[in-house]
Design a protein around this motif. Structure first.
Motif, PDB file in Angstrom:
ATOM      1  N   ASP A  35      11.226   2.077  13.626  1.00  0.00           N
ATOM      2  CA  ASP A  35      10.077   2.872  13.201  1.00  0.00           C
ATOM      3  C   ASP A  35       9.495   2.305  11.905  1.00  0.00           C
ATOM      4  O   ASP A  35       8.283   2.149  11.783  1.00  0.00           O
ATOM      5  N   ARG A  36      10.346   1.957  10.946  1.00  0.00           N
ATOM      6  CA  ARG A  36       9.893   1.366   9.689  1.00  0.00           C
ATOM      7  C   ARG A  36       9.212   0.028   9.944  1.00  0.00           C
ATOM      8  O   ARG A  36       8.172  -0.275   9.355  1.00  0.00           O
ATOM      9  N   ARG A  61       5.746   0.686  11.399  1.00  0.00           N
ATOM     10  CA  ARG A  61       4.819   1.188  10.392  1.00  0.00           C
ATOM     11  C   ARG A  61       4.418   0.096   9.404  1.00  0.00           C
ATOM     12  O   ARG A  61       3.256   0.013   9.005  1.00  0.00           O
ATOM     13  N   THR A  62       5.361  -0.770   9.025  1.00  0.00           N
ATOM     14  CA  THR A  62       5.052  -1.878   8.126  1.00  0.00           C
ATOM     15  C   THR A  62       4.080  -2.843   8.781  1.00  0.00           C
ATOM     16  O   THR A  62       3.107  -3.299   8.153  1.00  0.00           O
ATOM     17  N   TYR A  65       0.600  -1.336   8.846  1.00  0.00           N
ATOM     18  CA  TYR A  65      -0.004  -1.372   7.514  1.00  0.00           C
ATOM     19  C   TYR A  65      -0.498  -2.786   7.174  1.00  0.00           C
ATOM     20  O   TYR A  65      -1.614  -2.954   6.674  1.00  0.00           O
ATOM     21  N   VAL A  85      -2.569   3.915   4.848  1.00  0.00           N
ATOM     22  CA  VAL A  85      -1.445   4.685   4.306  1.00  0.00           C
ATOM     23  C   VAL A  85      -1.138   5.884   5.190  1.00  0.00           C
ATOM     24  O   VAL A  85       0.030   6.169   5.493  1.00  0.00           O
ATOM     25  N   VAL A  86      -2.150   6.587   5.643  1.00  0.00           N
ATOM     26  CA  VAL A  86      -1.931   7.746   6.506  1.00  0.00           C
ATOM     27  C   VAL A  86      -1.275   7.327   7.818  1.00  0.00           C
ATOM     28  O   VAL A  86      -0.302   7.936   8.275  1.00  0.00           O
ATOM     29  N   ALA A 120       0.428   4.515   8.424  1.00  0.00           N
ATOM     30  CA  ALA A 120       1.752   3.938   8.187  1.00  0.00           C
ATOM     31  C   ALA A 120       2.790   5.003   7.856  1.00  0.00           C
ATOM     32  O   ALA A 120       3.969   4.829   8.156  1.00  0.00           O
ATOM     33  N   ASN A 121       2.383   6.096   7.257  1.00  0.00           N
ATOM     34  CA  ASN A 121       3.330   7.152   6.916  1.00  0.00           C
ATOM     35  C   ASN A 121       3.596   8.113   8.066  1.00  0.00           C
ATOM     36  O   ASN A 121       4.491   8.949   7.964  1.00  0.00           O
ATOM     37  N   ALA A 122       2.848   8.004   9.139  1.00  0.00           N
ATOM     38  CA  ALA A 122       3.075   8.859  10.302  1.00  0.00           C
ATOM     39  C   ALA A 122       4.301   8.348  11.052  1.00  0.00           C
ATOM     40  O   ALA A 122       4.296   7.255  11.597  1.00  0.00           O
ATOM     41  N   SER A 123       5.335   9.159  11.063  1.00  0.00           N
ATOM     42  CA  SER A 123       6.572   8.753  11.721  1.00  0.00           C
ATOM     43  C   SER A 123       6.463   9.016  13.213  1.00  0.00           C
ATOM     44  O   SER A 123       5.876  10.008  13.639  1.00  0.00           O
TER      45      SER A 123
END
Length: 86
Positions: free
Chosen positions: A18-19, A22-23, A26, A63-64, A66-69
């Motif tokens: 997941d990280r 998201r990275t 971004y 940012v929004v 990328a921060n959505a899990s």
């Protein structure tokens, strides 16, 4: 009455994966911003407005996003809630 049993395919994505997702998202969006900044320098006259607006707005969107899990609202969570309620 049929209860849904969770299976291995219903499990959420691992935190590491997941990280990584998201990275990657971004970084792709920041690359798009970089292209917009270059376009702002290259494009003449009032056409500069479009890449300028995108270059200003995209950091917030990145940012929004990328921060959505991806673990939010998974099927496993719904099954667990349903089992607790019954």
């Amino acid at each position: 009455m049929h209860h849904d049993e969770p299976s291995i395919t219903d499990l959420p994505v691992s935190p590491t994966e997941d990280r990584r997702r998201r990275t990657r998202t971004y970084l792709i969006m920041m690359a798009i911003r970089l292209v917009c900044i270059v376009l702002f320098i290259v494009v003449p006259d009032w056409w500069k407005l479009a890449p300028a607006v995108v270059a200003v707005v995209i950091p917030w969107v990145a940012v929004v996003v990328a921060n959505a899990s991806s673990s939010l609202g998974t099927k496993t969570d719904r099954v667990t809630r349903r089992q607790i309620e019954s």
